[in-house]
Design an enzyme around this catalytic site. Structure first.
Site, short mmCIF file in Angstrom:
data_model
loop_
_atom_site.label_atom_id
_atom_site.label_comp_id
_atom_site.label_asym_id
_atom_site.label_seq_id
_atom_site.Cartn_x
_atom_site.Cartn_y
_atom_site.Cartn_z
N TYR A 185 0.84 -1.20 0.00
CA TYR A 185 0.00 0.00 0.00
C TYR A 185 0.87 1.25 0.00
CZ TYR A 185 -3.87 3.09 1.07
OH TYR A 185 -4.81 4.08 1.01
N PHE A 193 -9.68 19.50 -24.99
CA PHE A 193 -9.96 18.08 -25.09
C PHE A 193 -11.24 17.86 -24.27
CE2 PHE A 193 -9.61 13.64 -23.71
CZ PHE A 193 -9.63 13.05 -24.95
N THR A 194 -12.04 16.86 -24.63
CA THR A 194 -13.36 16.70 -24.00
C THR A 194 -13.28 16.75 -22.47
OG1 THR A 194 -13.00 14.32 -24.22
CG2 THR A 194 -14.42 15.35 -25.86
N ASP A 224 -0.29 19.31 -21.21
CA ASP A 224 -0.95 18.00 -21.29
C ASP A 224 -0.09 17.13 -22.21
OD1 ASP A 224 -2.47 15.76 -21.94
OD2 ASP A 224 -4.36 16.85 -22.00
N LYS A 278 -1.98 6.41 -22.92
CA LYS A 278 -1.35 6.73 -24.20
C LYS A 278 0.17 6.81 -24.03
CE LYS A 278 -5.64 8.83 -24.74
NZ LYS A 278 -6.42 10.01 -24.37
N ARG A 313 -15.77 12.38 -33.86
CA ARG A 313 -15.20 13.56 -33.20
C ARG A 313 -15.76 14.77 -33.92
NH1 ARG A 313 -12.67 12.18 -28.18
NH2 ARG A 313 -14.91 12.12 -27.99
N PHE A 353 -21.62 11.71 -25.91
CA PHE A 353 -21.11 10.79 -26.94
C PHE A 353 -20.81 9.41 -26.40
CE2 PHE A 353 -16.65 10.92 -25.65
CZ PHE A 353 -16.56 12.13 -24.97
C1 LIG Z 1 -6.88 10.79 -23.46
C2 LIG Z 1 -6.53 12.16 -23.14
C3 LIG Z 1 -6.84 12.70 -21.89
C4 LIG Z 1 -7.61 11.91 -20.84
O1 LIG Z 1 -6.93 10.77 -20.46
P1 LIG Z 1 -7.72 9.46 -19.91
O2 LIG Z 1 -6.64 8.54 -19.49
O3 LIG Z 1 -8.54 8.95 -21.02
O4 LIG Z 1 -8.57 9.92 -18.78
C5 LIG Z 1 -6.47 14.00 -21.65
N1 LIG Z 1 -5.83 14.73 -22.57
C6 LIG Z 1 -5.53 14.26 -23.78
C7 LIG Z 1 -4.82 15.10 -24.76
C8 LIG Z 1 -5.87 12.96 -24.12
O5 LIG Z 1 -5.56 12.49 -25.34
#
Ligand SMILES: *Cc1c(COP(=O)(O)O)cnc(C)c1O
Length: 491
Positions: A89, A141-142, A232, A275, A398, A464
C-alpha cells in the site's frame, strides 16, 4: 515549402522499389484472434448500439480504431517488468522506480500518480481553476474542458488559424497564436488567467503537433506575466516525432533532449499513461513544491495513497519501462509513420482526410465526405456508423455528437466533423491498414447512399459515450444491398 505528409521519416531503411513503406522495427510475439462478422450481423450490431460506436461489443468488431487509449501494444520488456512488481500500500519499491524514471526523463522533482489522464485534470482544475477564471489553450480536449467548466472556469481557444484548416501543409497546426494569447492577457489581466494549457499532439484537431519554438515563445510570454503553463503530455510520443522530423532546428536533438527542454519551459505536466508509456494510469509532474503540496492532498482524497494513486502496481512497472521506451526513435515513429501511410493512400484516392498526417490516428473529414448532410444530422456520427457497417472497422465520432449543448439547451456545432480512426501503437499490420483503406474508398464511391442521424437518447454530460441515435431514413439497408451487389458473399 514543407515536405508532404508521410514523406518525412526517421526510418533509415529505403526500399529498392522506391515505395514508401513504414517498416516495423518490432516483431509480433503474442497475438489475439480477430473475427469479421458478415454485414447483416454488423447492421444488427450497429442498430443495437444506437449507432454509437462506443456501444458496440468487441466480438462484432474486426479492427478497433476507436482509440489509442489503453490499447497500445506492450513490449516484452514491459510484460517482464510486470512480474517484478513490489505490491504494498505504501512505500512500494515499484513506485520509487517510476519516480526515478520521471525525474530522469523530465528533470522535475515531484511526481503524483493518478489512475488516468482525466483524474489529473480533476486535480489540476480543482487546485488552479476558480469561478470566473479563464484557461487559454491551443485546443480543448473533452475531459479537460469538462473539468475546467465544472470548476467555474472558461476555456478560450487560441490555436493558430491554420490549425482548423482541414487540409494544410502547415507542419505545426497545434501551435498557439501568440497574438491571441497577448490579447487575452490584455483583456482579462494575468490574474484572471488560471493557467495556459498547451496540449501536445493536439487530439481533437487530428493529433496535430506544436513546435518546440512555439512552446518557447508561449513560456516566455507567460513567465513575463507570472502565468502558469500546464502541459498535457498525453500525446507526447507523437509530438516528439514531429518536432524531430519537421522542426529543422531540432533534427539533431535526441528525444530525451527535446523532452528535457519541454519540461524546462512549463510548470506542471500531466499525462494519461493509457497513451504515453503504453500502460494504464497517469501522472502529474512539477518542480514547484507549492503546486505539489496543493495537489497532493487531492491525490489521497480521489486516487489513492501517494505511492500508487489508483494504478495497479504492475501497471506502474510497465509504465516505468514504457516511458523509457518513449525515448526510442523506433518506438515513437511507428504510429505516425503508419498514420502517414494511411493518409497518403486515402488522399491519393481522393478521400477527404486531415492533412498533414498527425499522430494517434487518421482522421476522415466527414463534412466533405458527406457534404450532402447538414451538421444538424451529425455527419461524423453517420460516417462512423456507415464505416462500421461496411467494414467492421470501429472509429470514433469527433464532431458535434462529441460536443454538448449550451446552458440554454442549444446545440453547439463543432468546428470540424471528423471520424477518427485511431492507430494504436504497434497493434495493426500494414495489410489491416490496407483493408481499412479499401473499404473507406468503397464507401466514398457510395457516399450518396449515406444518410443522417438523430438522437433518440441524449445524456446531458459527455453524451457521446452513452447517447443513442437512429438513422433519419432507411439508408442503412440501401448501403447493405449495394455492398452485397458489389462484394457478393464476401465479408
Ligand atoms: C486521453 C486524453 C486525456 C484523458 O486521459 P484518460 O486517461 O482517457 O482519462 C487528456 N488529454 C488528452 C490530450 C488525451 O488524449
Amino acid at each position: 515549402m514543407h515536405p508532404p505528409a508521410g514523406a518525412v521519416s526517421m526510418s533509415k531503411v529505403k526500399f529498392f522499389s522506391g515505395e514508401n513503406v513504414p517498416l516495423e522495427m518490432h516483431k509480433v510475439r503474442i497475438v489475439q484472434k480477430l473475427t469479421l462478422p458478415p454485414i447483416e450481423r454488423r447492421l444488427a450490431a450497429i442498430q443495437e448500439a444506437g449507432n454509437n460506436t462506443f456501444l458496440l461489443k468487441n466480438r462484432d468488431i474486426y479492427l478497433d480504431m476507436l482509440t489509442d487509449s489503453g490499447v497500445n501494444a506492450m513490449s516484452d520488456k514491459q510484460l517482464g517488468a510486470m512480474m517484478e512488481a513490489d505490491d504494498s500500500y505504501a512505500g512500494s519499491e515499484t513506485f520509487s522506480k517510476l519516480q526515478d524514471k520521471i525525474r530522469d526523463i523530465f528533470g522535475m522533482e515531484y511526481f503524483l500518480p493518478v489512475h488516468q489522464g482525466r483524474a489529473a485534470e480533476n486535480i489540476v482544475s480543482k487546485v488552479f481553476v476558480r469561478p470566473g477564471t479563464v484557461v487559454p489553450m491551443n485546443y480543448h480536449f473533452t475531459t479537460s474542458k469538462a473539468h475546467i467548466v465544472l470548476n467555474g472556469g472558461t476555456v478560450e481557444e487560441i490555436l493558430i488559424d491554420e490549425g482548423l484548416a482541414v487540409t494544410s501543409t502547415h507542419p505545426f497546426k497545434g501551435n498557439i497564436d501568440l497574438d491571441k494569447l497577448q490579447a487575452l492577457i490584455n483583456t482579462h489581466g494575468a490574474d484572471t488567467i488560471a493557467y495556459v494549457r498547451l496540449e501536445t499532439g493536439t487530439n481533437l484537431i487530428g493529433g496535430q503537433p506544436h513546435s518546440l519554438q512555439n512552446l518557447r515563445e508561449v513560456s516566455t510570454l507567460c513567465r513575463a506575466h507570472g502565468i502558469l503553463v500546464v502541459f498535457d503530455a498525453s500525446l507526447l510520443a507523437d509530438n516528439l516525432y514531429f518536432i524531430k522530423t519537421r522542426e529543422a532546428a531540432c533534427k539533431d536533438m535526441s528525444l530525451r533532449e527535446i523532452t528535457r527542454e519541454i519540461s524546462g519551459l512549463v510548470d506542471v505536466i500531466y499525462f494519461s499513461a493509457r497513451k504515453l508509456g503504453c500502460a494504464r494510469g497517469g501522472g502529474i509532474i512539477t518542480n514547484s513544491e507549492d503546486a505539489y503540496l496543493k495537489m497532493r492532498e487531492l491525490v489521497t482524497l480521489y486516487e489513492g495513497f501517494l505511492t500508487y494513486g489508483g494504478m495497479s502496481i504492475r501497471e506502474i512497472e510497465a509504465l516505468t519501462v514504457g516511458l523509457e521506451e518513449t525515448m526510442d526513435e523506433d518506438m515513437v515513429s511507428q504510429g505516425p509513420q503508419f498514420i502517414g501511410y494511411m493518409v497518403e493512400e486515402l488522399s491519393r484516392k481522393g478521400v477527404p482526410v486531415i492533412t498533414p498526417a498527425g499522430g494517434l490516428g487518421c482522421h476522415l473529414d466527414a463534412m466533405r465526405f458527406l457534404d450532402h448532410l447538414p451538421q444538424t444530422e451529425y455527419p461524423a456520427g453517420a460516417l462512423a456508423s456507415a464505416l462500421y457497417l461496411v467494414s467492421g472497422v470501429r472509429g470514433m465520432e469527433r464532431g458535434s455528437v462529441s460536443e454538448q449543448r449550451d446552458a440554454e439547451g442549444n446545440e453547439t456545432y463543432s468546428n470540424m466533423e471528423l471520424l477518427r480512426l485511431a492507430v494504436p501503437r504497434r497493434v495493426f499490420t500494414l495489410s489491416q491498414l490496407k483493408y481499412a483503406v479499401d473499404r473507406i474508398s468503397w464507401l466514398y464511391e457510395n457516399r450518396a447512399l449515406v444518410g443522417g442521424l438523430r438522437f433518440i437518447e441524449e445524456p446531458k454530460i459527455l453524451r457521446f459515450f452513452f447517447g443513442k441515435l437512429a438513422p433519419t431514413t432507411d439508408w442503412q439497408s440501401a448501403l447493405v444491398a449495394k455492398f452485397r451487389a458489389d462484394f457478393g458473399d464476401s465479408l
